[in-house]
Design a protein around this motif. Structure first.
Motif, short mmCIF file in Angstrom:
data_model
loop_
_atom_site.label_atom_id
_atom_site.label_comp_id
_atom_site.label_asym_id
_atom_site.label_seq_id
_atom_site.Cartn_x
_atom_site.Cartn_y
_atom_site.Cartn_z
N ASP A 44 51.74 33.28 49.00
CA ASP A 44 51.84 32.11 49.90
C ASP A 44 50.78 31.23 49.85
O ASP A 44 50.84 29.80 49.59
N GLU A 45 49.57 31.75 49.77
CA GLU A 45 48.27 31.11 50.00
C GLU A 45 47.97 30.39 48.85
O GLU A 45 47.38 29.17 48.81
N PHE A 46 48.51 30.84 47.54
CA PHE A 46 48.54 29.86 46.27
C PHE A 46 49.18 28.64 46.60
O PHE A 46 48.81 27.69 45.79
N GLN A 47 50.02 28.51 47.25
CA GLN A 47 50.96 27.32 47.10
C GLN A 47 50.27 26.31 48.30
O GLN A 47 50.96 25.26 48.43
N MET A 48 49.62 26.76 49.26
CA MET A 48 48.97 25.97 50.26
C MET A 48 48.12 24.75 49.77
O MET A 48 46.95 25.20 49.00
N PRO A 49 48.04 23.75 49.97
CA PRO A 49 47.25 22.48 49.92
C PRO A 49 45.86 23.12 50.21
O PRO A 49 45.56 23.34 51.10
N GLY A 50 44.86 22.70 49.14
CA GLY A 50 43.45 22.90 49.71
C GLY A 50 42.99 24.35 49.56
O GLY A 50 41.72 24.94 49.77
N SER A 51 43.98 25.27 49.03
CA SER A 51 43.62 26.63 48.98
C SER A 51 42.54 26.85 47.98
O SER A 51 42.40 26.47 46.90
N ILE A 52 41.60 27.68 48.52
CA ILE A 52 40.37 28.17 47.67
C ILE A 52 40.43 29.75 47.25
O ILE A 52 40.42 30.38 48.65
N MET A 53 40.66 30.10 46.28
CA MET A 53 40.81 31.69 46.06
C MET A 53 40.14 31.89 44.95
O MET A 53 40.37 31.53 43.65
N LEU A 54 38.87 32.55 45.15
CA LEU A 54 38.04 32.82 43.90
C LEU A 54 37.65 34.50 43.84
O LEU A 54 37.82 35.23 44.90
N ARG A 55 37.40 35.00 42.59
CA ARG A 55 37.35 36.17 42.35
C ARG A 55 35.82 36.43 41.63
O ARG A 55 35.70 35.75 40.63
N LEU A 56 35.26 37.24 41.98
CA LEU A 56 33.97 37.85 41.12
C LEU A 56 34.32 38.73 40.19
O LEU A 56 34.94 39.92 40.72
N GLU A 57 34.11 38.64 38.89
CA GLU A 57 34.59 39.68 37.90
C GLU A 57 33.27 40.24 37.10
O GLU A 57 32.71 39.28 36.79
N SER A 58 33.36 41.25 36.65
CA SER A 58 32.52 41.87 35.77
C SER A 58 32.60 41.40 34.36
O SER A 58 33.57 40.78 33.98
N ALA A 59 31.78 41.48 33.32
CA ALA A 59 31.88 41.39 31.89
C ALA A 59 33.02 42.12 31.34
O ALA A 59 33.80 41.77 30.56
N LEU A 60 33.70 43.14 32.10
CA LEU A 60 34.70 44.00 31.59
C LEU A 60 35.97 43.58 32.42
O LEU A 60 36.83 44.43 32.34
#
Ligand SMILES: CC(C)(COP(=O)(O)OP(=O)(O)OC[C@H]1O[C@@H](n2cnc3c(N)ncnc32)[C@H](O)[C@@H]1OP(=O)(O)O)[C@@H](O)C(=O)NCCC(=O)NCCS
Length: 164
Positions: A44-60
């Protein structure tokens, strides 16, 4: 927990969250006792205007942490906007290494691009680690909200960061 050792910040990337990462977010939230969001909450949050969803990922491509928040309409002046952070977490085994700071800075960069003037969040009053993290990033405790959380029942501190 990640199964990697000696992760360096140079090996890390910040990328938008997509639906394939939801299980990782739920695992990390569960491990770190964050308020439990269901997979549907994230969708649901993906659909919200203004949503910021960030992920920190390793090289793998292993998820190290994530931040979920949103830019919301709020200011009296049209060009002024507020943002909220709903959840930020780093894999338990990777905390205290500056990785939360990387995610937080990326969130603030997005806020600055959108003329956000203040960032708000709630945090459990017993969560000294997160409160220390937020205070070191300029947040101030502006109010308390009794019985805000369940399991266990606890007050929230409402914290605010002024950006401009
Ligand atoms: C809060 C959290 C995201 C911080 O991420 P982190 O990777 O552990 O934090 P960092 O290593 O990037 O720390 C950045 C700065 O925050 C401050 N900080 C971090 N932990 C702190 C603590 N326990 N007490 C006081 N300040 C602290 C320090 O200033 C630190 O900078 P320094 O290392 O140069 O001293 C992480 O600990 C976490 O996932 N906690 C569990 C989930 C959670 O409670 N989220 C918040 C819900 S509202």
């Amino acid at each position: 927990m990640t199964d990697q050792t000696d992760i360096n910040s140079e090996d890390l990337r910040i990328r938008p969250v997509d639906s394939s990462h939801i299980a990782d977010l739920i695992r990390i939230a569960d491990e770190t006792n964050l308020s439990a969001w269901t997979a549907q909450n994230y969708l649901d949050e993906f659909q919200m205007p203004g949503s910021i969803m960030l992920r920190l990922e390793s090289a793998l491509n292993v998820t190290i942490g994530f931040v979920v928040g949103r830019i919301v309409e709020g200011g009296v002046v049209e060009s002024e906007q507020q943002a909220e952070i709903y959840n930020i977490a780093i894999d338990k085994s990777e905390q205290g290494k500056g990785f939360g700071q990387l995610l937080f800075d990326a969130f603030i960069e997005k806020c600055n691009e959108q003329n956000v003037t203040s960032v708000w969040l709630e945090v459990r009053e017993s969560n000294e680690k997160a409160i220390g993290f937020y205070k070191s990033n300029g947040f101030e405790h502006v109010q308390s909200r009794n019985n805000f959380y369940d399991n266990p029942r606890e007050a929230a501190l409402l914290m605010k960061l002024v950006l401009k």
